[in-house]
Design a protein around this motif. Structure first.
Motif, PDB file in Angstrom:
ATOM      1  N   LEU A  29       0.830  -1.205   0.000  1.00 63.07           N
ATOM      2  CA  LEU A  29       0.000   0.000   0.000  1.00 63.07           C
ATOM      3  C   LEU A  29       0.865   1.256   0.000  1.00 63.07           C
ATOM      4  N   ALA A  30       1.949   1.239   0.742  1.00 62.91           N
ATOM      5  CA  ALA A  30       2.867   2.385   0.762  1.00 62.91           C
ATOM      6  C   ALA A  30       3.525   2.566  -0.606  1.00 62.91           C
ATOM      7  N   GLU A  31       3.906   1.465  -1.244  1.00 61.05           N
ATOM      8  CA  GLU A  31       4.510   1.541  -2.577  1.00 61.05           C
ATOM      9  C   GLU A  31       3.529   2.102  -3.610  1.00 61.05           C
ATOM     10  N   LEU A  32       2.221   1.958  -3.357  1.00 57.36           N
ATOM     11  CA  LEU A  32       1.207   2.528  -4.248  1.00 57.36           C
ATOM     12  C   LEU A  32       0.997   4.020  -3.981  1.00 57.36           C
ATOM     13  N   GLY A  33       1.712   4.548  -2.980  1.00 55.51           N
ATOM     14  CA  GLY A  33       1.630   5.968  -2.681  1.00 55.51           C
ATOM     15  C   GLY A  33       0.633   6.326  -1.598  1.00 55.51           C
ATOM     16  N   HIS A  34       0.062   5.321  -0.954  1.00 54.55           N
ATOM     17  CA  HIS A  34      -0.907   5.578   0.111  1.00 54.55           C
ATOM     18  C   HIS A  34      -0.171   5.873   1.415  1.00 54.55           C
TER      19      HIS A  34
END
Length: 183
Positions: A29-34
Motif C-alpha cells: 500500500l505504501a509503494e502505491l503511494g498511500h
C-alpha cells in the motif's frame, strides 16, 4: 491533493485462502503511494489514506495488480470509504447493538448481484437465520455464527454471486473499520 481514508477488504486471505502477511500488505500500500496505513486483524483488512479523486474501483484494481505481482496470484479486493462503511452500519436492518459480533455479518459486493438470484432461496427453511440486501451489501443474521450457518453456506454459492467480487466481515470488524476510516 485532498485525501480521504479508505478500507481495503481482501477476499479469502489468511483464512484458508492466500497467505498475505499484513506487514507486506502495508508495504504494498505504501509503494502505491498511500499513507497513514494500518491493518486490522490478520484477515485482509487495511485502512489507508489516498487521493479522494481516485475512484474506489481504481484503488482496488491497483492493489490487486500489486498483490498479483508480489504474490504471484490475483487476490480480489474491494475498497470502500468511510461514508459508505458508515452508511452500511447505519442501515443495518438487524438490531446490531443487541447481538454478538459473530451473529451478524456483512458481505460486501463489487456490485450488488441481481436480487432475483436470491428469490429461489426458501427463506423459511433457514429460520431463525435471515438476510437482507442493501447498497452493495448483504446483511446476514446467523445466531449460531457463520461457521454453522446453513444460510451463509447457501448465500455463498457461486451462482448467487456470479460476476461480482464478494467478501464477508463479522459485525465487530465492520464497526472497527467504520472507526478506523473516520476522518
Amino acid at each position: 491533493m485532498t485525501t480521504k481514508r479508505y478500507a481495503a477488504l481482501l477476499r479469502g486471505v489468511n483464512v484458508g485462502g492466500a497467505k498475505v502477511p499484513m506487514a507486506e500488505l502495508r508495504t504494498l500500500l505504501a509503494e502505491l503511494g498511500h499513507t497513514d496505513i494500518r491493518t486490522h486483524l490478520n484477515s485482509g483488512n487495511a485502512v489507508f489514506r489516498a487521493d479522494a479523486a481516485t475512484p474506489e474501483d481504481e484503488l482496488a484494481r491497483a492493489l490487486e495488480d500489486a498483490l498479483e505481482k508480489h504474490f504471484g496470484s490475483r487476490i480480489p479486493c474491494l475498497v470502500r470509504d468511510h461514508v459508505y462503511l458508515r452508511a452500511v452500519a447505519d442501515a443495518c436492518p438487524f438490531p446490531a447493538a443487541e447481538l454478538q459480533g459473530r451473529q451478524l455479518h456483512a458481505t460486501f459486493y463489487s456490485a450488488l448481484p441481481d436480487p432475483g438470484r436470491f428469490a429461489a432461496l426458501a427463506k423459511e427453511t433457514y429460520l431463525p437465520e435471515e438476510f437482507r440486501l442493501g447498497d452493495r451489501v448483504l446483511y446476514l443474521y446467523a445466531p449460531d455464527g457463520l461457521g454453522r450457518s446453513k444460510l451463509g453456506e447457501a448465500l455463498s454459492r457461486p451462482a448467487l454471486n456470479k460476476g461480482v467480487t464478494a467478501t464477508s466481515r463479522n459485525w465487530n470488524t465492520v464497526v472497527k473499520l467504520v472507526e478506523l476510516t473516520a476522518p
